[in-house]
Design an enzyme around this catalytic site. Structure first.
Site, PDB file in Angstrom:
ATOM      1  N   HIS A   1       0.843  -1.212   0.000  1.00  0.00           N
ATOM      2  CA  HIS A   1       0.000   0.000   0.000  1.00  0.00           C
ATOM      3  C   HIS A   1       0.871   1.252   0.000  1.00  0.00           C
ATOM      4  CE1 HIS A   1      -3.971   1.969   1.137  1.00  0.00           C
ATOM      5  NE2 HIS A   1      -3.097   2.972   1.097  1.00  0.00           N
TER       6      HIS A   1
ATOM      7  N   HIS B   1       1.274   5.292  -2.261  1.00  0.00           N
ATOM      8  CA  HIS B   1       0.718   6.241  -3.248  1.00  0.00           C
ATOM      9  C   HIS B   1       1.889   6.850  -4.018  1.00  0.00           C
ATOM     10  CE1 HIS B   1      -3.457   6.454  -1.519  1.00  0.00           C
ATOM     11  NE2 HIS B   1      -2.797   5.875  -0.516  1.00  0.00           N
TER      12      HIS B   1
ATOM     13  N   GLN C   1      -9.776   9.211  -5.051  1.00  0.00           N
ATOM     14  CA  GLN C   1      -9.453  10.030  -3.870  1.00  0.00           C
ATOM     15  C   GLN C   1     -10.626  10.915  -3.422  1.00  0.00           C
ATOM     16  OE1 GLN C   1      -5.727  11.058  -2.445  1.00  0.00           O
ATOM     17  NE2 GLN C   1      -7.328  11.281  -0.902  1.00  0.00           N
TER      18      GLN C   1
ATOM     19  N   HIS D   1      -9.832   1.859   0.375  1.00  0.00           N
ATOM     20  CA  HIS D   1      -9.543   2.663   1.569  1.00  0.00           C
ATOM     21  C   HIS D   1     -10.844   2.661   2.369  1.00  0.00           C
ATOM     22  CE1 HIS D   1      -5.982   4.071  -0.473  1.00  0.00           C
ATOM     23  NE2 HIS D   1      -5.657   4.862   0.527  1.00  0.00           N
TER      24      HIS D   1
ATOM     25  N   GLU E   1     -11.143   4.975   6.996  1.00  0.00           N
ATOM     26  CA  GLU E   1      -9.887   5.595   7.438  1.00  0.00           C
ATOM     27  C   GLU E   1     -10.232   6.864   8.203  1.00  0.00           C
ATOM     28  OE1 GLU E   1      -7.164   6.807   4.369  1.00  0.00           O
ATOM     29  OE2 GLU E   1      -5.496   7.031   5.777  1.00  0.00           O
TER      30      GLU E   1
ATOM     31  N   ASP F   1       2.297   3.412   2.905  1.00  0.00           N
ATOM     32  CA  ASP F   1       1.317   4.441   2.528  1.00  0.00           C
ATOM     33  C   ASP F   1       1.971   5.642   1.836  1.00  0.00           C
ATOM     34  OD1 ASP F   1      -1.264   5.288   2.192  1.00  0.00           O
ATOM     35  OD2 ASP F   1      -1.642   5.796   4.277  1.00  0.00           O
TER      36      ASP F   1
ATOM     37  N   TRP G   1       1.169  14.402   3.517  1.00  0.00           N
ATOM     38  CA  TRP G   1       0.512  13.791   4.677  1.00  0.00           C
ATOM     39  C   TRP G   1       1.487  13.161   5.649  1.00  0.00           C
ATOM     40  CZ3 TRP G   1      -1.283  13.485  -0.347  1.00  0.00           C
ATOM     41  CH2 TRP G   1      -2.492  14.163  -0.585  1.00  0.00           C
TER      42      TRP G   1
HETATM   43 FE   FE2 Z   1      -3.608   5.098   1.384  1.00  0.00          FE
END
Ligand code: FE2
Length: 413
Positions: free
Chosen positions: A56, A58, A151, A209, A212, A308, A314
């Site tokens: 996982h 991005h 997203q 996802h 979350e 991630d 983030w």
């Molecule tokens: Fe994610």
């Protein structure tokens, strides 16, 4: 090529692993330690494992932290603002170059299988086009699975359903989702039905996802699990994050676990990212914002760990080393009992491979691809305790990466 003096994770003794062409042709138990012949790779009694897996990440967002501004609060919401600024300057080449740089970082740490989520809530599908090229160009380093990740939602984003369908037609391997982000509970539920239909029709895998958030009322996991159970698709379906489960009460969770078990779905937790981003509405006591990793594992379900983010709006840290996330994750998830430590690499190897449905394309066995990693320690516990790294990575029977272990001398005794 022979890899001699290899310790395997679940078989005692030293072994010679023989590779012919791109496959493992023999695995032989040695009577004792043997001397290297020309061309041999000497594992020196250290652990030889199937490659590490990143289930996982991005890749379309990595290596953008601080561009143009840093996330000062560290929150998810400021991350979205910083990302909106960076998004204005994104180009095809920029996305590709950052993805390739990140893939090299992953490969340097013995990772050879990667699942990346790619934002498809963009009418041009620019990031997806870039990542489809990267998937081919990086084949010598990793196998890349691309998730069509909405997203900004499937139902809440204009044209969301068409974009998901187009993304799969263009070559995405996995159908994603973000039900807790949709505007209403009903939209969240219908987004799951839509994405499961799309996956069933096209033969794609699923990775959502899911929940979350710290909101204990975010309960889309039960919807996803039930859809997977009824359709008999559980092993092809993954619920990522599920952080709300860390806030569910135990009575609900005990009922939920019955369904999760019956569904056979997989779970990915990204503990470093979740503990950083979740719990932000709490003062004290402050929640951890991480799903029930130990409990899922002990209930016999398949759970694995992912990074991630690497240096994005983030999450500012990360270097490609999934063993760093394993170390932090075992602390965060209360998995430091010796039984957990003894088999901790499962969470970043075999369990992740199962999540990615790698099947016979993964694992140390005769006839399987000659993809192997030599670690700088002799067992799972010592890998973790000494913060060992991948020393050699072999892919399709050829050495892909070597690392010289650090050497330290205390001067003067
Ligand atoms: Fe994610």
């Amino acid at each position: 090529m022979n890899i001699i003096n290899a310790t395997l994770r679940k078989t005692p003794g030293l072994h010679t692993i023989t590779c012919e062409g791109e496959r493992i042709s023999a695995i032989t138990l040695q009577a004792g330690s043997v001397q290297a012949q020309p061309g041999d790779i000497d594992a020196q009694g250290q652990l030889v494992i199937a490659p590490l897996v990143e289930p996982h990440i991005h890749l379309d967002a990595t290596l953008t932290a601080g561009q143009p501004e840093w996330n000062l609060s560290g929150t998810l919401f400021e991350g979205i603002e910083r990302w909106a600024q960076r998004k204005e300057t994104i180009t095809h080449e920029d996305t590709k170059q950052r993805a390739h740089t990140t893939i090299r970082m992953l490969a340097e740490h013995g990772i050879q299988h990667v699942r990346t989520h790619v934002d498809v809530t963009d009418p041009t599908l620019g990031a997806l086009k870039a990542m489809l090229e990267v998937r081919e160009e990086a084949r010598h380093l990793i196998d890349l699975q691309i998730v069509a990740f909405p997203q900004e939602g499937i139902e809440s984003y204009e044209g969301g359903r068409e974009l998901m369908t187009r993304a799969v037609e263009m070559g995405a391997d996995v159908v994603g989702g973000i039900p807790h982000f949709e505007n209403t509970r009903d939209q969240g539920v219908s987004s799951i039905k839509f994405l499961m239909d799309l996956a069933e029709r096209t033969g794609c895998l699923v990775d959502v996802h899911c929940d979350e958030t710290d909101d204990p009322h975010s309960r889309f996991l039960e919807v996803l699990a039930e859809e997977a159970r009824v359709r008999g698709m559980g092993s092809r379906v993954t619920a990522s994050h599920t952080t709300a489960m860390g806030s569910y009460d135990n009575a609900y969770c005990s009922k939920l676990f019955r369904l999760l078990k019956a569904s056979g779905i997989n779970f990915v937790s990204c503990p470093t990212e979740s503990i950083h981003l979740q719990g932000r509405f709490d003062t004290f006591p402050k929640r951890r914002g991480v799903t029930r990793v130990a409990e899922l594992d002990r209930a016999g379900m398949n759970v694995c760990l992912g990074q991630d983010s690497i240096k994005d709006p983030w999450y500012p840290l990360g270097n490609g080393n999934i063993l760093r996330v394993l170390d932090a994750g075992l602390h965060i998830c209360h998995m430091m009992g010796f039984e957990d430590l003894k088999r901790c690499l499962d969470l970043v190897t075999d369990n992740s491979a199962r999540t990615l449905n790698l099947g016979e394309g993964y694992g140390i066995a005769v006839g399987r691809p000659a993809n192997l990693v030599i670690l700088d320690a002799e067992n799972d516990y010592e890998v973790l305790r000494r913060q060992a790294k991948a020393r050699v990575s072999i892919r399709a029977g050829k050495v892909l990466m070597t690392r010289v272990p650090e050497r330290v001398e205390l001067i003067g005794g």
